[in-house]
Design a protein around this motif. Structure first.
Motif, PDB file in Angstrom:
ATOM      1  N   PRO A 164       0.743  -1.216  -0.044  1.00  0.00           N
ATOM      2  CA  PRO A 164      -0.213  -0.110   0.214  1.00  0.00           C
ATOM      3  C   PRO A 164       0.892   1.292  -0.051  1.00  0.00           C
ATOM      4  O   PRO A 164       0.369   2.271  -0.378  1.00  0.00           O
ATOM      5  CB  PRO A 164      -0.874  -0.181   1.063  1.00  0.00           C
ATOM      6  N   ASP A 165       1.930   1.224   0.556  1.00  0.00           N
ATOM      7  CA  ASP A 165       2.864   2.479   0.883  1.00  0.00           C
ATOM      8  C   ASP A 165       4.220   2.410   0.358  1.00  0.00           C
ATOM      9  O   ASP A 165       5.016   3.247   0.496  1.00  0.00           O
ATOM     10  CB  ASP A 165       2.753   3.010   2.153  1.00  0.00           C
ATOM     11  N   ARG A 172      13.162   6.484  -4.072  1.00  0.00           N
ATOM     12  CA  ARG A 172      12.551   6.144  -2.921  1.00  0.00           C
ATOM     13  C   ARG A 172      13.159   7.174  -1.710  1.00  0.00           C
ATOM     14  O   ARG A 172      14.270   6.795  -1.479  1.00  0.00           O
ATOM     15  CB  ARG A 172      12.195   4.831  -2.272  1.00  0.00           C
ATOM     16  N   ASN A 194       4.029   1.528  -6.289  1.00  0.00           N
ATOM     17  CA  ASN A 194       3.400   2.847  -6.378  1.00  0.00           C
ATOM     18  C   ASN A 194       4.626   3.621  -6.763  1.00  0.00           C
ATOM     19  O   ASN A 194       5.686   3.042  -6.633  1.00  0.00           O
ATOM     20  CB  ASN A 194       3.110   3.443  -4.837  1.00  0.00           C
ATOM     21  N   SER A 199       8.870   8.030  -5.296  1.00  0.00           N
ATOM     22  CA  SER A 199       8.147   8.067  -4.280  1.00  0.00           C
ATOM     23  C   SER A 199       8.632   8.414  -3.197  1.00  0.00           C
ATOM     24  O   SER A 199       9.960   8.516  -2.963  1.00  0.00           O
ATOM     25  CB  SER A 199       7.781   6.437  -4.160  1.00  0.00           C
ATOM     26  N   ILE A 201       7.760   9.735   1.276  1.00  0.00           N
ATOM     27  CA  ILE A 201       6.863   9.954   2.482  1.00  0.00           C
ATOM     28  C   ILE A 201       7.629  11.223   3.161  1.00  0.00           C
ATOM     29  O   ILE A 201       8.721  11.003   3.420  1.00  0.00           O
ATOM     30  CB  ILE A 201       6.887   8.731   3.344  1.00  0.00           C
ATOM     31  N   ASN A 223      -4.307   2.655  -1.065  1.00  0.00           N
ATOM     32  CA  ASN A 223      -3.756   2.744   0.221  1.00  0.00           C
ATOM     33  C   ASN A 223      -4.787   3.689   1.090  1.00  0.00           C
ATOM     34  O   ASN A 223      -4.972   4.892   0.836  1.00  0.00           O
ATOM     35  CB  ASN A 223      -2.524   3.539   0.252  1.00  0.00           C
ATOM     36  N   GLY A 232      -1.543  -0.666  -3.092  1.00  0.00           N
ATOM     37  CA  GLY A 232      -0.597  -0.024  -4.020  1.00  0.00           C
ATOM     38  C   GLY A 232      -1.409   0.373  -5.174  1.00  0.00           C
ATOM     39  O   GLY A 232      -2.754   0.207  -5.406  1.00  0.00           O
ATOM     40  N   TYR A 239       4.779   9.498  -6.489  1.00  0.00           N
ATOM     41  CA  TYR A 239       3.835   9.192  -5.623  1.00  0.00           C
ATOM     42  C   TYR A 239       4.188  10.127  -4.302  1.00  0.00           C
ATOM     43  O   TYR A 239       5.623   9.663  -3.936  1.00  0.00           O
ATOM     44  CB  TYR A 239       3.945   7.622  -5.141  1.00  0.00           C
ATOM     45  N   ASP A 241       3.657  11.194  -0.396  1.00  0.00           N
ATOM     46  CA  ASP A 241       2.454  11.097   0.900  1.00  0.00           C
ATOM     47  C   ASP A 241       3.299  11.563   2.053  1.00  0.00           C
ATOM     48  O   ASP A 241       4.309  11.769   2.091  1.00  0.00           O
ATOM     49  CB  ASP A 241       2.359   9.314   0.944  1.00  0.00           C
ATOM     50  N   ASN A 271      -1.522  14.055   4.584  1.00  0.00           N
ATOM     51  CA  ASN A 271      -2.462  13.456   5.449  1.00  0.00           C
ATOM     52  C   ASN A 271      -2.996  14.492   6.444  1.00  0.00           C
ATOM     53  O   ASN A 271      -4.114  14.634   6.701  1.00  0.00           O
ATOM     54  CB  ASN A 271      -1.701  12.422   6.318  1.00  0.00           C
TER      55      ASN A 271
END
Length: 316
Positions: A164-165, A172, A194, A199, A201, A223, A232, A239, A241, A271
């Motif tokens: 999912p993430d 990354r 993803n 990608s 976070i 996700n 995903g 991507y 997040d 978020n």
């Protein structure tokens, strides 16, 4: 490597690093002298690294992933436009993780702003992080420290097909305290659950005068993952997040990417809804989202502080 139509101004912090006085030169003028072992030794020592592999383009297939030591202030890899680093379809190419004690204790784990890794005038191809315990980063995984990519190509990189993430077939980035700058670079034919190219976070991106083409987010279930599915499938090219991050796309072409779920071009979820995104002087076209996207924004799924700021761009 750059988008020929890209006219975004490149700020000083995103310019190439000076490599006129390298710390280490890999090779002694022939392709055979540019070995995986010689490069690994240079990266272990850190500093500014260039190559002398002869006049023709050379591919160095790595025997092991190159790992950045946490005590270095900066590591610069400059391929001079004639060097490809290859994972051989078997391994990730570069690994930076200030929380990994095996690389030396970081002062503040991912809050640490060094080492700063710069990749310039390089091709990174056939990296594969499938099954790795770190989630994603087929060519490059960067947690903490800093990262800059200039005048480089990322081709045919891979990471896990479900999750999912996890993500980032090419790159990354996790917990970076400063934006990752990507300038004049191309990302093509990447595949991951993803983020078929990039990608992150909790990390901001500044992407200038670059090209993203034929990348795919191949996971299924989104996700959080839907019941009975692994999760995903979002962010065909990018991507992003987390909380308190921004994305700027300028002078960039994003075309023919695909997501099985959301955001055939870009998936952006802040978020806490504090994040913002700007698209300036760019073209996004033919980036299908098989699952969902934000109405009126073809190929984009966006949840952030305000609407996406779009100027001088084509999104279709």
């Amino acid at each position: 490597m750059a988008n020929p139509a890209g006219t975004a101004v490149v700020p000083p912090e995103a310019q190439p690093e000076d490599t006129s006085t390298p710390t280490k030169v890999v090779g002694t003028g022939t392709p055979a002298s540019c070995t995986s072992a010689a490069l690994a030794d240079a990266v272990e020592a850190g500093g500014t690294i260039t190559f002398d592999c002869g006049p023709e383009h050379v591919t160095i297939v790595l025997d092991d992933t190159l790992r950045i030591r946490n005590n270095h202030t900066a590591v610069v890899l400059d391929g001079g436009g004639t060097v490809t680093l290859s994972g051989g379809g078997q391994r990730r190419i570069l690994y930076l993780n200030t929380c990994d004690r095996a690389l030396g204790a970081g002062a503040r784990c991912q809050d640490q702003t060094h080492p700063r890794l710069t990749l310039q005038n390089l091709t990174l191809a056939d990296g594969d992080a499938t099954g790795d315990t770190e989630e994603g980063g087929g060519a490059v995984f960067a947690r903490g420290g800093g990262l800059k990519v200039v005048n480089s190509r990322f081709l045919r990189n891979r990471c896990d097909e479900n999750g999912p993430d996890l993500g980032g077939a090419a790159v990354r980035a996790f917990g970076q305290k400063q934006p990752v700058h990507v300038v004049g670079s191309t990302f093509q034919n990447g595949e991951c659950s993803n983020g078929g190219a990039l990608s992150s976070i909790g990390t901001s991106w500044v992407v200038l005068n670059s090209v993203f083409k034929d990348n795919k987010a191949i996971g299924r279930g989104a996700n959080p993952a839907r019941d009975g599915e692994p999760g995903g499938g979002s962010g065909g090219a990018l991507y992003a997040d987390g909380n308190e991050f921004t994305v700027k796309i300028a002078g960039t072409l994003i075309e023919d990417n695909h997501a099985n779920e959301g955001g055939g071009a870009i998936f952006f979820v802040s978020n806490d809804r504090s994040g913002t995104m700007v698209v300036d002087g760019s073209t996004l076209r033919r980036n299908p989202s098989a699952g969902f996207e934000t109405p009126g924004l073809k190929g984009i799924f966006f949840l952030g502080a305000t609407e996406v700021t779009i100027t001088g761009s084509t999104i279709e």
